[in-house]
Design a protein around this motif. Structure first.
Motif, short mmCIF file in Angstrom:
data_model
loop_
_atom_site.label_atom_id
_atom_site.label_comp_id
_atom_site.label_asym_id
_atom_site.label_seq_id
_atom_site.Cartn_x
_atom_site.Cartn_y
_atom_site.Cartn_z
N VAL A 192 26.05 28.04 -2.63
CA VAL A 192 26.18 29.22 -1.82
C VAL A 192 27.06 30.14 -2.65
CG1 VAL A 192 27.29 30.24 0.28
CG2 VAL A 192 25.59 28.27 0.35
N THR A 227 19.38 34.25 -4.19
CA THR A 227 19.09 33.12 -2.89
C THR A 227 18.69 32.09 -3.33
OG1 THR A 227 19.26 35.20 -1.36
CG2 THR A 227 18.32 33.05 -0.38
N LEU A 251 24.28 26.26 3.88
CA LEU A 251 23.27 26.81 3.27
C LEU A 251 22.53 28.07 3.94
CD1 LEU A 251 21.34 23.80 1.88
CD2 LEU A 251 22.82 25.18 0.84
#
Length: 374
Positions: free
Chosen positions: A114, A123, A153
Motif C-alpha cells: 500500500v 494501484t 489493502l
C-alpha cells in the motif's frame, strides 16, 4: 542422436498430451487454467500451453515475470509473497504495461504494498495467500488477520483481487481417495476465505487454487475461478508415485552416455551425475525409490528395474533397483551407448540446464532456451 551429453530433452508428443489432458479436465470443470511456468521457465513451452487454451501465466520469480513479459506475455500472477525490496521491479513491469498481480499473507507485507502504491501513484492488484493444508505459507481462512489484511489493502495504493492457495501437501499422497479429499479441502477453504472477505464488504472476485495432483483429482470446483498447476506439463517420477501419471507420461529426460563399467558390482557408469539430474531425491520417501532417476533406452522407453542408484558431480551409477549385481548390463550397455534418465523432480532437473532440446515425433531436436536466475 548426435547430441553432446548430458542434455535435457523434451518429448514434444508427450508434452502436448500432458497439456491437452489438464486443459480438457479443467475446462470441463468450468475454470480457467493459469499454468505455473516455473517448471519449464521456457517461452516455447508456455506458448504451447497458451495455444491450448491457458489464460495467463503464474510465475515464481520476478526474473520470470520480466523475461516472459519481454516475450509477449502480459497477464501474470507472481505467486510468491512479495518482499518489500522487490516492489520497485514490480512497479517497472506495471508501468511498462504488464498486468502483474502480487501476493501477500501478512499485514506487514500488505502495508508495504500500500505504501509503495501511494508513493508511486499505482494501484497494485493483490491476492491474499490462504493456508489450506499447513504445507508452507499463507493465512488461515478463519483467522482474524485475513480481514485485517483485506482492510489494509483497501486503504489506497492496492486492491484485493482475490485469494490464492496451494495444497503442496498433495505431493505426500498416493491414493485417488486421499487426493480427491485434499482437492476438496483446498477448494472449500479457499472459497471460505473469499466468502469471509465479501461478508465484510471487501470485493474478492478471484479464487485461485492449485497443485498438479489436486488439479487432476478435483471433481468439483464450485466457487473457484482459476487453477494453477505447473509440473503437469512435463510430469516426473514424484508425480508418478503420487499416482497422477505414469513414467510413460514424463516428457522431460536427460540424455546420457555410458562412459565405464564396474562388472563385479553390476554397475554402468554414465556422464549424468547430480549436476545433470539435480540433488533432488524426492522419491526416496515414496513407495518406489528411483534413486536419481529411472533409466530408459535412447528412444525414451523405460527399462524395467534400472535406476541411477548413485551419483557424484559428473558420474551416475546405473544399476538394478533391487541392488542385485547384474553383470549382463556391461554387454547390454557398452561404452558409448546412449540412455535417457527420467527425473525425480522436473523443475529441479530442468534448472541444471540453460536450454532444452525439444524432440519431435520425427526425431528432430530443436533448442528451446530456458531462463535462469531470480
Amino acid at each position: 542422436m548426435d547430441i553432446e551429453t548430458p542434455a535435457a530433452l523434451i518429448d514434444e508428443r508427450r508434452m502436448a498430451g500432458n497439456i491437452a489432458r489438464m486443459q480438457t479436465h479443467l475446462a470441463a470443470l468450468g475454470v480457467r487454467l493459469r499454468p505455473h511456468v516455473k517448471t519449464s521457465k521456457c517461452v516455447e513451452v508456455a506458448r504451447a500451453q497458451q495455444q491450448a487454451g491457458a489464460a495467463g501465466i503464474t510465475v515464481s520469480t520476478l526474473k520470470e515475470a520480466e523475461q516472459f513479459f519481454a516475450a509477449g506475455f502480459s497477464d501474470m500472477l507472481y505467486a510468491v509473497c512479495i518482499a518489500p525490496d522487490k516492489l520497485d521491479r514490480a512497479v517497472a513491469l506495471i508501468r511498462n504495461g504488464c498486468s502483474l498481480t502480487l501476493l501477500v499473507d501478512s499485514v506487514t507485507a500488505a502495508e508495504a504494498v500500500v505504501a509503495k502504491g501511494k508513493a508511486t501513484g499505482l494501484t497494485f492488484a493483490v491476492m491474499i495467500e490462504i493456508d489450506s493444508d499447513g504445507h508452507r505459507s499463507g493465512v488461515q481462512p478463519e483467522a482474524p488477520e485475513l480481514i485485517k489484511i483485506g482492510q489494509v489493502l483497501q486503504t489506497g495504493g492496492a486492491t484485493v483481487k482475490g485469494v490464492l492457495t496451494h495444497a503442496g501437501s498433495s505431493y505426500d499422497l498416493d491414493t485417488p481417495a486421499a487426493l480427491q479429499a485434499l482437492a476438496e479441502q483446498e477448494r472449500a477453504l479457499c472459497v471460505r476465505a473469499a466468502e469471509r472477505l465479501r461478508a465484510v464488504g471487501i470485493a474478492c472476485p478471484e479464487v485461485s487454487i492449485g497443485s498438479t495432483p489436486t488439479a487432476i483429482a478435483a471433481q468439483n470446483l464450485e466457487g473457484v475461478t482459476e487453477v494453477r498447476a505447473g509440473v503437469y506439463v512435463f510430469f516426473d517420477l514424484v508425480m508418478s508415485n503420487v499416482g497422477v501419471c505414469t513414467p510413460r507420461d514424463v516428457a522431460l529426460s536427460v540424455l546420457t552416455t555410458v562412459i565405464g563399467h564396474q562388472p563385479e558390482k553390476g554397475w554402468v557408469i554414465v556422464d549424468a551425475g547430480w549436476m545433470a539430474m539435480s540433488r533432488d531425491r524426492g522419491t526416496q520417501r515414496q513407495k518406489i525409490d528411483y534413486g536419481y532417476g529411472a533409466v530408459c533406452d535412447v528412444d525414451g522407453n523405460v527399462i524395467d528395474g534400472l535406476i541411477v542408484s548413485g551419483a557424484n558431480q559428473e558420474h551416475g551409477i546405473v544399476s538394478r533397483r533391487n541392488g542385485s549385481a547384474d553383470e549382463s548390463l556391461v554387454e547390454r550397455f557398452p561404452i558409448g551407448a546412449r540412455l535417457r534418465i527420467l527425473p525425480n523432480h522436473a523443475c529441479a532437473t530442468g534448472a541444471q540446464y540453460p536450454s532444452y532440446l525439444a524432440v519431435s515425433s520425427a526425431g528432430d531436436a530443436t533448442p528451446w532456451p530456458r531462463f535462469q536466475g531470480w
